[in-house]
Motif scaffolding. Structure first.
Motif, mmCIF file in Angstrom:
data_model
loop_
_atom_site.group_PDB
_atom_site.id
_atom_site.type_symbol
_atom_site.label_atom_id
_atom_site.label_comp_id
_atom_site.label_asym_id
_atom_site.label_seq_id
_atom_site.Cartn_x
_atom_site.Cartn_y
_atom_site.Cartn_z
ATOM 1 N N GLY A 1 0.776 -1.236 0.000
ATOM 2 C CA GLY A 1 0.000 0.000 0.000
ATOM 3 C C GLY A 1 0.802 1.278 0.000
ATOM 4 N N VAL A 2 2.054 1.220 -0.465
ATOM 5 C CA VAL A 2 2.923 2.398 -0.448
ATOM 6 C C VAL A 2 3.120 2.918 -1.866
ATOM 7 C CG1 VAL A 2 5.232 3.265 0.106
ATOM 8 C CG2 VAL A 2 4.124 1.622 1.621
ATOM 9 N N LEU A 3 2.921 4.223 -2.063
ATOM 10 C CA LEU A 3 3.168 4.870 -3.355
ATOM 11 C C LEU A 3 4.060 6.088 -3.132
ATOM 12 C CD1 LEU A 3 -0.360 4.718 -5.035
ATOM 13 C CD2 LEU A 3 1.657 3.352 -5.600
ATOM 14 N N PRO A 4 5.125 6.249 -3.928
ATOM 15 C CA PRO A 4 5.594 5.276 -4.930
ATOM 16 C C PRO A 4 6.056 3.983 -4.273
ATOM 17 C CG PRO A 4 7.243 6.961 -4.558
ATOM 18 C CD PRO A 4 6.023 7.417 -3.810
ATOM 19 N N PRO A 5 6.127 2.879 -5.050
ATOM 20 C CA PRO A 5 6.472 1.576 -4.468
ATOM 21 C C PRO A 5 7.829 1.597 -3.769
ATOM 22 C CG PRO A 5 5.647 1.333 -6.706
ATOM 23 C CD PRO A 5 5.863 2.792 -6.499
ATOM 24 N N MET A 6 7.902 0.875 -2.650
ATOM 25 C CA MET A 6 9.129 0.739 -1.889
ATOM 26 C C MET A 6 9.350 -0.735 -1.563
ATOM 27 S SD MET A 6 10.385 3.839 -1.511
ATOM 28 C CE MET A 6 11.587 3.613 -0.190
ATOM 29 N N THR A 7 10.613 -1.122 -1.442
ATOM 30 C CA THR A 7 10.977 -2.505 -1.134
ATOM 31 C C THR A 7 11.905 -2.549 0.067
ATOM 32 O OG1 THR A 7 10.712 -3.357 -3.389
ATOM 33 C CG2 THR A 7 12.243 -4.539 -1.965
ATOM 34 N N ASP A 8 11.666 -3.511 0.942
ATOM 35 C CA ASP A 8 12.584 -3.783 2.045
ATOM 36 C C ASP A 8 13.552 -4.876 1.599
ATOM 37 O OD1 ASP A 8 11.606 -1.993 3.981
ATOM 38 O OD2 ASP A 8 9.967 -3.350 4.475
ATOM 39 N N VAL A 9 14.841 -4.535 1.579
ATOM 40 C CA VAL A 9 15.894 -5.517 1.329
ATOM 41 C C VAL A 9 16.336 -6.030 2.695
ATOM 42 C CG1 VAL A 9 18.187 -5.902 0.371
ATOM 43 C CG2 VAL A 9 16.596 -4.356 -0.791
ATOM 44 N N ILE A 10 15.977 -7.277 3.006
ATOM 45 C CA ILE A 10 16.183 -7.816 4.352
ATOM 46 C C ILE A 10 17.236 -8.922 4.301
ATOM 47 C CG2 ILE A 10 15.058 -8.822 6.376
ATOM 48 C CD1 ILE A 10 12.369 -7.882 5.119
ATOM 49 N N VAL A 11 18.280 -8.772 5.090
ATOM 50 C CA VAL A 11 19.330 -9.784 5.185
ATOM 51 C C VAL A 11 19.146 -10.536 6.499
ATOM 52 C CG1 VAL A 11 21.806 -10.227 5.140
ATOM 53 C CG2 VAL A 11 20.877 -8.252 3.911
ATOM 54 N N LEU A 12 19.221 -11.874 6.429
ATOM 55 C CA LEU A 12 18.974 -12.708 7.598
ATOM 56 C C LEU A 12 20.096 -13.718 7.782
ATOM 57 C CD1 LEU A 12 16.007 -12.844 5.670
ATOM 58 C CD2 LEU A 12 15.283 -12.779 8.052
ATOM 59 N N GLU B 1 15.829 0.074 3.021
ATOM 60 C CA GLU B 1 14.600 0.468 2.330
ATOM 61 C C GLU B 1 14.968 1.191 1.042
ATOM 62 O OE1 GLU B 1 12.021 3.948 3.549
ATOM 63 O OE2 GLU B 1 10.796 2.284 4.306
ATOM 64 N N LEU B 2 14.459 0.688 -0.098
ATOM 65 C CA LEU B 2 14.811 1.256 -1.390
ATOM 66 C C LEU B 2 13.568 1.437 -2.256
ATOM 67 C CD1 LEU B 2 17.958 -0.936 -2.227
ATOM 68 C CD2 LEU B 2 17.952 1.461 -1.502
ATOM 69 N N PRO B 3 13.579 2.432 -3.143
ATOM 70 C CA PRO B 3 12.439 2.623 -4.040
ATOM 71 C C PRO B 3 12.385 1.543 -5.106
ATOM 72 C CG PRO B 3 14.179 4.186 -4.561
ATOM 73 C CD PRO B 3 14.604 3.488 -3.313
ATOM 74 N N GLY B 4 11.171 1.094 -5.444
ATOM 75 C CA GLY B 4 10.993 0.113 -6.495
ATOM 76 C C GLY B 4 10.249 -1.117 -6.013
ATOM 77 N N THR B 5 10.028 -2.062 -6.932
ATOM 78 C CA THR B 5 9.365 -3.320 -6.619
ATOM 79 C C THR B 5 10.326 -4.479 -6.888
ATOM 80 O OG1 THR B 5 8.425 -3.414 -8.855
ATOM 81 C CG2 THR B 5 7.071 -2.423 -7.130
ATOM 82 N N PRO B 6 10.237 -5.568 -6.114
ATOM 83 C CA PRO B 6 11.202 -6.665 -6.231
ATOM 84 C C PRO B 6 11.183 -7.333 -7.597
ATOM 85 C CG PRO B 6 9.976 -6.824 -4.172
ATOM 86 C CD PRO B 6 9.290 -5.786 -5.000
ATOM 87 N N SER B 7 12.374 -7.640 -8.116
ATOM 88 C CA SER B 7 12.494 -8.348 -9.381
ATOM 89 C C SER B 7 13.395 -9.574 -9.245
ATOM 90 C CB SER B 7 13.034 -7.421 -10.473
ATOM 91 O OG SER B 7 13.278 -8.125 -11.669
ATOM 92 N N PHE C 1 12.449 -3.041 -9.962
ATOM 93 C CA PHE C 1 11.829 -2.233 -11.007
ATOM 94 C C PHE C 1 11.524 -0.851 -10.429
ATOM 95 C CE2 PHE C 1 10.378 -6.355 -12.943
ATOM 96 C CZ PHE C 1 11.075 -6.199 -14.131
ATOM 97 N N VAL C 2 11.884 0.179 -11.172
ATOM 98 C CA VAL C 2 11.610 1.550 -10.726
ATOM 99 C C VAL C 2 10.905 2.325 -11.836
ATOM 100 C CG1 VAL C 2 13.563 1.615 -9.140
ATOM 101 C CG2 VAL C 2 13.880 2.345 -11.492
ATOM 102 N N ASN C 3 10.216 3.379 -11.449
ATOM 103 C CA ASN C 3 9.507 4.235 -12.402
ATOM 104 C C ASN C 3 10.162 5.598 -12.466
ATOM 105 O OD1 ASN C 3 7.184 2.452 -13.053
ATOM 106 N ND2 ASN C 3 6.737 2.705 -10.868
ATOM 107 N N GLY C 4 9.903 6.300 -13.564
ATOM 108 C CA GLY C 4 10.281 7.702 -13.623
ATOM 109 C C GLY C 4 11.458 8.054 -14.488
ATOM 110 N N ASP C 5 12.256 7.090 -14.938
ATOM 111 C CA ASP C 5 13.376 7.425 -15.822
ATOM 112 C C ASP C 5 12.840 7.879 -17.175
ATOM 113 O OD1 ASP C 5 15.151 6.796 -13.894
ATOM 114 O OD2 ASP C 5 15.683 4.828 -14.671
ATOM 115 N N SER C 6 13.298 9.029 -17.621
ATOM 116 C CA SER C 6 12.768 9.611 -18.854
ATOM 117 C C SER C 6 13.082 8.772 -20.082
ATOM 118 C CB SER C 6 13.326 11.026 -19.048
ATOM 119 O OG SER C 6 14.741 10.998 -19.128
ATOM 120 N N TYR C 7 14.171 7.977 -20.025
ATOM 121 C CA TYR C 7 14.564 7.197 -21.184
ATOM 122 C C TYR C 7 13.831 5.860 -21.273
ATOM 123 C CZ TYR C 7 17.432 4.967 -17.600
ATOM 124 O OH TYR C 7 17.857 4.346 -16.455
#
Length: 327
Positions: free
Chosen positions: A103-114, A125-131, A147-153
């Motif tokens: 439910g977070v916009l823009p999408p955010m991902t937790d990179v969790i090391v265990l 915590e980084l912007p984007g969705t897991p790939s 995956f991230v959004n917003g790059d003009s290219y």
């Protein structure tokens, strides 16, 4: 009037009987595709050998949670942990969980090391969705693609960010796009350069990845210490290095048909020989090596395997599962 009442009652009895028969017939149709035996609340350790870990996608309250089965008995009831991930990877007692924040916009991902017992030791915590996500063979490096959004290219409105976290030094590279790149032996610069699908060599100093630019994709070999990458081969995506470090499994674009563009292949690094695998369906995944002879991948709501030498045929290993990782 009495005859009418008797008739209505008889009709009701017939309807009830029909409903009972229909219910019995429905139950006799067999289990749902994703109906699997699950054991919850069991401790899961990524250090235990001979197991297959994966993301549980069977229908139910444990959807998306980390699960495990014996690699040689994949049909046994799966143990399900409380950890929920969109992508999971593990090696040498280190685990990586990529979890999209709901439910977070823009999408955010937790990179969790265990650690080996799935106790959290680092979170970014980084912007984007897991790939994609992987752990180096020695367990000292974790890396991911979002995956991230917003790059003009970006032609399709999105692009990727690949990053590396060095657990031995604490160094965090949120993006590797700034490292040097050599295409055909010459320095290459372009605003649309994207990296994804990282896989590390056993020495921890070399890694391979996909580079995308100007509508083409390349396999590159990179020096982690110098942060310079060189092109190895064209038309390679989502590489995965074999345990012996001699071959790379990858997806190759074989068609312009958007419904079935990919084919799994294996590249022998020393000779440059490429072998198409027996899986003929389109696989959009970063394959995982279960051993030096077998690769696994997610497809059609299950984990499948296929021999790495091009022989044999694809086989369903675990249904209702994705993101395989063998120990």
């Amino acid at each position: 009037m009495r005859a009418r009442i008797v008739g209505v009652a008889a009709a009701v009895v017939v309807l009830i009987a029909a409903a009972v028969v229909f219910g019995l017939q429905s139950r006799d149709r067999g289990p749902a595709v994703n109906s699997v035996a699950v054991v919850t609340g069991q401790p899961v350790s990524v250090q235990a050998k001979g197991q297959l870990l994966f993301r549980n996608t069977a229908e139910g309250p444990d959807f998306g949670h980390l699960a495990t089965v014996p690699a040689d008995r994949p049909g046994e009831p799966r143990k399900v942990a409380g950890l929920s991930c969109d992508r999971f990877a593990t090696s040498a007692g280190t685990a990586l969980c990529l979890a999209a924040q709901p439910g977070v916009l823009p999408p955010m991902t937790d990179v969790i090391v265990l650690d080996q017992d799935l106790k959290e030791i680092r979170r970014v915590e980084l912007p984007g969705t897991p790939s994609r996500g992987r752990v180096s063979p020695d367990g000292k490096l974790v890396y991911w693609t979002l995956f991230v959004n917003g790059d003009s290219y970006a032609e399709n409105g999105f692009s990727t960010r690949a990053g590396i976290l060095d657990l031995s030094t604490g160094n965090l590279m949120k993006s590797i796009e700034e490292m040097g790149l050599l295409l055909d032996g010459k320095p290459y610069y372009a605003s649309d350069v994207n990296y994804w699908g990282i896989t590390f060599a056993p020495d921890g100093k070399r890694f391979y990845a996909t580079v995308g630019t100007k509508g083409k994709t390349y396999l590159v070999e990179a020096d982690y210490e110098r942060l310079v990458a060189r092109m190895v081969r064209e038309n390679v995506e989502c590489p995965s290095l074999s345990p012996d470090g001699k071959r790379i499994a990858f997806k190759k674009r074989v068609s312009t048909d958007s419904a079935a563009p990919w084919r799994l292949a294996v590249l022998e690094l020393a000779s440059g020989r490429e072998t198409l695998l027996a899986e003929t369906r389109s696989v959009d995944d970063q394959a995982a090596w279960l051993d030096d002879r077998t690769v696994a991948y997610g497809l059609e709501s299950g984990i499948w395997t296929v021999p790495a030498d091009g022989t044999g045929s694809a086989k369903l290993l675990v249904q209702g599962a994705s993101s395989p990782a063998g120990v």
